[in-house]
Motif scaffolding. Structure first.
Motif, PDB file in Angstrom:
ATOM      1  N   ILE A 122       0.834  -1.205   0.000  1.00 12.12           N
ATOM      2  CA  ILE A 122       0.000   0.000   0.000  1.00 12.12           C
ATOM      3  C   ILE A 122       0.865   1.250   0.000  1.00 12.12           C
ATOM      4  CG2 ILE A 122      -1.638   1.351   1.377  1.00 12.12           C
ATOM      5  CD1 ILE A 122      -2.826  -1.339   2.314  1.00 12.12           C
ATOM      6  N   THR A 123       1.891   1.246   0.840  1.00 17.87           N
ATOM      7  CA  THR A 123       2.786   2.397   0.918  1.00 17.87           C
ATOM      8  C   THR A 123       3.488   2.622  -0.415  1.00 17.87           C
ATOM      9  OG1 THR A 123       3.166   2.026   3.277  1.00 17.87           O
ATOM     10  CG2 THR A 123       4.776   3.382   2.109  1.00 17.87           C
ATOM     11  N   VAL A 124       3.997   1.549  -1.013  1.00 17.21           N
ATOM     12  CA  VAL A 124       4.700   1.650  -2.301  1.00 17.21           C
ATOM     13  C   VAL A 124       3.789   2.261  -3.362  1.00 17.21           C
ATOM     14  CG1 VAL A 124       5.595   0.292  -4.238  1.00 17.21           C
ATOM     15  CG2 VAL A 124       6.373  -0.177  -1.905  1.00 17.21           C
ATOM     16  N   LEU A 125       2.549   1.796  -3.438  1.00 11.33           N
ATOM     17  CA  LEU A 125       1.618   2.267  -4.459  1.00 11.33           C
ATOM     18  C   LEU A 125       1.321   3.756  -4.316  1.00 11.33           C
ATOM     19  CD1 LEU A 125      -0.952  -0.683  -4.569  1.00 11.33           C
ATOM     20  CD2 LEU A 125       0.713  -0.068  -6.325  1.00 11.33           C
ATOM     21  N   PHE A 126       1.017   4.188  -3.113  1.00 12.71           N
ATOM     22  CA  PHE A 126       0.572   5.563  -2.944  1.00 12.71           C
ATOM     23  C   PHE A 126       1.717   6.567  -2.831  1.00 12.71           C
ATOM     24  CE2 PHE A 126      -3.338   3.326  -1.618  1.00 12.71           C
ATOM     25  CZ  PHE A 126      -4.218   3.933  -2.494  1.00 12.71           C
ATOM     26  N   VAL A 127       2.849   6.148  -2.301  1.00 10.11           N
ATOM     27  CA  VAL A 127       3.985   7.069  -2.201  1.00 10.11           C
ATOM     28  C   VAL A 127       4.454   7.477  -3.598  1.00 10.11           C
ATOM     29  CG1 VAL A 127       6.431   7.228  -1.607  1.00 10.11           C
ATOM     30  CG2 VAL A 127       4.794   6.418   0.083  1.00 10.11           C
ATOM     31  N   GLY A 128       4.536   6.510  -4.508  1.00 12.93           N
ATOM     32  CA  GLY A 128       4.955   6.835  -5.867  1.00 12.93           C
ATOM     33  C   GLY A 128       4.033   7.834  -6.536  1.00 12.93           C
ATOM     34  N   ILE A 129       2.732   7.634  -6.373  1.00 10.64           N
ATOM     35  CA  ILE A 129       1.748   8.522  -6.999  1.00 10.64           C
ATOM     36  C   ILE A 129       1.777   9.905  -6.371  1.00 10.64           C
ATOM     37  CG2 ILE A 129      -0.727   8.908  -7.351  1.00 10.64           C
ATOM     38  CD1 ILE A 129      -1.035   5.840  -7.452  1.00 10.64           C
ATOM     39  N   THR A 130       1.697   9.958  -5.046  1.00 11.28           N
ATOM     40  CA  THR A 130       1.575  11.251  -4.372  1.00 11.28           C
ATOM     41  C   THR A 130       2.834  12.103  -4.521  1.00 11.28           C
ATOM     42  OG1 THR A 130       2.263  10.194  -2.295  1.00 11.28           O
ATOM     43  CG2 THR A 130      -0.105  10.418  -2.683  1.00 11.28           C
ATOM     44  N   GLU A 131       4.002  11.494  -4.324  1.00 13.82           N
ATOM     45  CA  GLU A 131       5.231  12.273  -4.375  1.00 13.82           C
ATOM     46  C   GLU A 131       5.555  12.742  -5.791  1.00 13.82           C
ATOM     47  OE1 GLU A 131       8.433  10.387  -2.294  1.00 13.82           O
ATOM     48  OE2 GLU A 131       7.328  10.368  -0.385  1.00 13.82           O
ATOM     49  N   GLU A 132       5.280  11.910  -6.783  1.00 13.46           N
ATOM     50  CA  GLU A 132       5.550  12.332  -8.154  1.00 13.46           C
ATOM     51  C   GLU A 132       4.543  13.373  -8.629  1.00 13.46           C
ATOM     52  OE1 GLU A 132       8.331  11.702  -9.816  1.00 13.46           O
ATOM     53  OE2 GLU A 132       8.807  10.787  -7.882  1.00 13.46           O
ATOM     54  N   MET A 133       3.310  13.302  -8.148  1.00 11.38           N
ATOM     55  CA  MET A 133       2.327  14.310  -8.520  1.00 11.38           C
ATOM     56  C   MET A 133       2.741  15.681  -8.011  1.00 11.38           C
ATOM     57  SD  MET A 133      -0.522  14.785 -10.168  1.00 11.38           S
ATOM     58  CE  MET A 133      -0.481  16.517 -10.586  1.00 11.38           C
ATOM     59  N   VAL A 134       3.260  15.724  -6.802  1.00 12.56           N
ATOM     60  CA  VAL A 134       3.665  17.006  -6.217  1.00 12.56           C
ATOM     61  C   VAL A 134       4.965  17.515  -6.831  1.00 12.56           C
ATOM     62  CG1 VAL A 134       4.502  18.134  -4.116  1.00 12.56           C
ATOM     63  CG2 VAL A 134       2.458  16.714  -4.034  1.00 12.56           C
ATOM     64  N   PHE A 135       6.005  16.683  -6.821  1.00  7.98           N
ATOM     65  CA  PHE A 135       7.326  17.190  -7.171  1.00  7.98           C
ATOM     66  C   PHE A 135       7.593  17.249  -8.670  1.00  7.98           C
ATOM     67  CE2 PHE A 135       7.844  16.123  -2.726  1.00  7.98           C
ATOM     68  CZ  PHE A 135       8.503  17.259  -2.275  1.00  7.98           C
ATOM     69  N   ARG A 136       7.062  16.337  -9.451  1.00  8.99           N
ATOM     70  CA  ARG A 136       7.248  16.410 -10.886  1.00  8.99           C
ATOM     71  C   ARG A 136       6.003  16.946 -11.584  1.00  8.99           C
ATOM     72  NH1 ARG A 136      11.580  14.856  -8.180  1.00  8.99           N
ATOM     73  NH2 ARG A 136      10.428  13.030  -7.455  1.00  8.99           N
ATOM     74  N   GLY A 137       4.842  16.372 -11.287  1.00  7.41           N
ATOM     75  CA  GLY A 137       3.624  16.775 -11.982  1.00  7.41           C
ATOM     76  C   GLY A 137       3.206  18.201 -11.732  1.00  7.41           C
ATOM     77  N   TRP A 138       3.522  18.726 -10.548  1.00  4.80           N
ATOM     78  CA  TRP A 138       3.106  20.077 -10.209  1.00  4.80           C
ATOM     79  C   TRP A 138       4.294  21.044 -10.125  1.00  4.80           C
ATOM     80  CZ3 TRP A 138       1.198  24.586  -9.678  1.00  4.80           C
ATOM     81  CH2 TRP A 138       1.343  25.378  -8.535  1.00  4.80           C
TER      82      TRP A 138
END
Length: 221
Positions: A122-138
């Motif tokens: 669960i941690t692996v799945l959501f950490v990748g999405i959330t952190e990349e959305m903030v730091f790269r996607g935004w």
């Protein structure tokens, strides 16, 4: 298009609030949730799946929509795979070689850690999405320019490093992560994720790379 002053007027308060909220969560709320939710996987889902998405993904995506005209990759194009992703698939193999060889040398063999479980997944799945959305996607998406390419990538890497500070403090590992030069790994990873995003104009690739790295770390470290 927004002026530089308009972007700064949004980005600075956002960063201050974001880091303040996440620090308070890590130091105060996260230990409380862990102590009061008996199910390990449910606790992990609440922390990583619900709360982290509310604090990280949702605000970042809403702000990206607001600044869509300034973004290198438009919101509607973030998750479109294209052929430029193919050469970057070798990064998965390089990650695997680096981490598996390191784990073998460290532990004298490849042994799945006994702490690995559904909560780790669960941690692996959501950490990748959330952190990349903030730091790269935004953040990187709206601050990048060809004239200041490495400044944007470098600043993004420093911010990515800093978001790990509260956890290091809670784990009592803040000093050791600097004296051992462990922090350098996070800076390098951030640069890799940033370059993969900019070169492919796609967020799925850095998300996948991030998840893959974290999965191998949970499995063997």
């Amino acid at each position: 298009m927004h002026t530089k002053q308009q972007k700064v007027a949004i980005l600075l308060p956002y960063l201050l609030l974001f880091f303040a909220v996440w620090t308070a969560y890590t130091i105060l709320l996260k230990p409380w949730l862990t102590a009061h939710i008996s199910s390990v996987w449910l606790s992990s889902f609440v922390r990583s799946g619900i709360l982290k998405n509310l604090v990280w993904t949702l605000p970042a995506y809403c702000l990206l929509k607001k600044f869509a005209d300034d973004a290198v990759v438009k919101p509607q194009e973030l998750f479109r795979l294209n052929r430029s992703c193919l050469p970057w698939l070798t990064a998965f193999a390089l990650f695997a070689i680096y981490l598996l060889v390191g784990a073998y040398r460290l532990h004298g063999g490849l042994h799945i850690q006994p702490t690995f479980g559904i909560d780790s997944v669960i941690t692996v799945l959501f950490v990748g999405i959330t952190e990349e959305m903030v730091f790269r996607g935004w953040l990187l998406n709206v601050t990048y320019s060809d004239q200041h390419k490495w400044l944007a990538i470098g600043a993004n890497a420093v911010l990515f490093l800093m978001i790990h500070f509260p956890k290091w403090i809670m784990d009592g590992a803040f000093i050791s992560n600097f004296t051992s030069l462990g922090f350098v790994c996070l800076l390098v990873l951030s640069v890799i994720f940033s370059l993969s995003f900019l070169k492919t104009k796609n967020l799925l690739l850095p998300i996948g790379l991030h998840m893959f790295w974290d999965l191998l770390m949970f499995l063997f470290y």
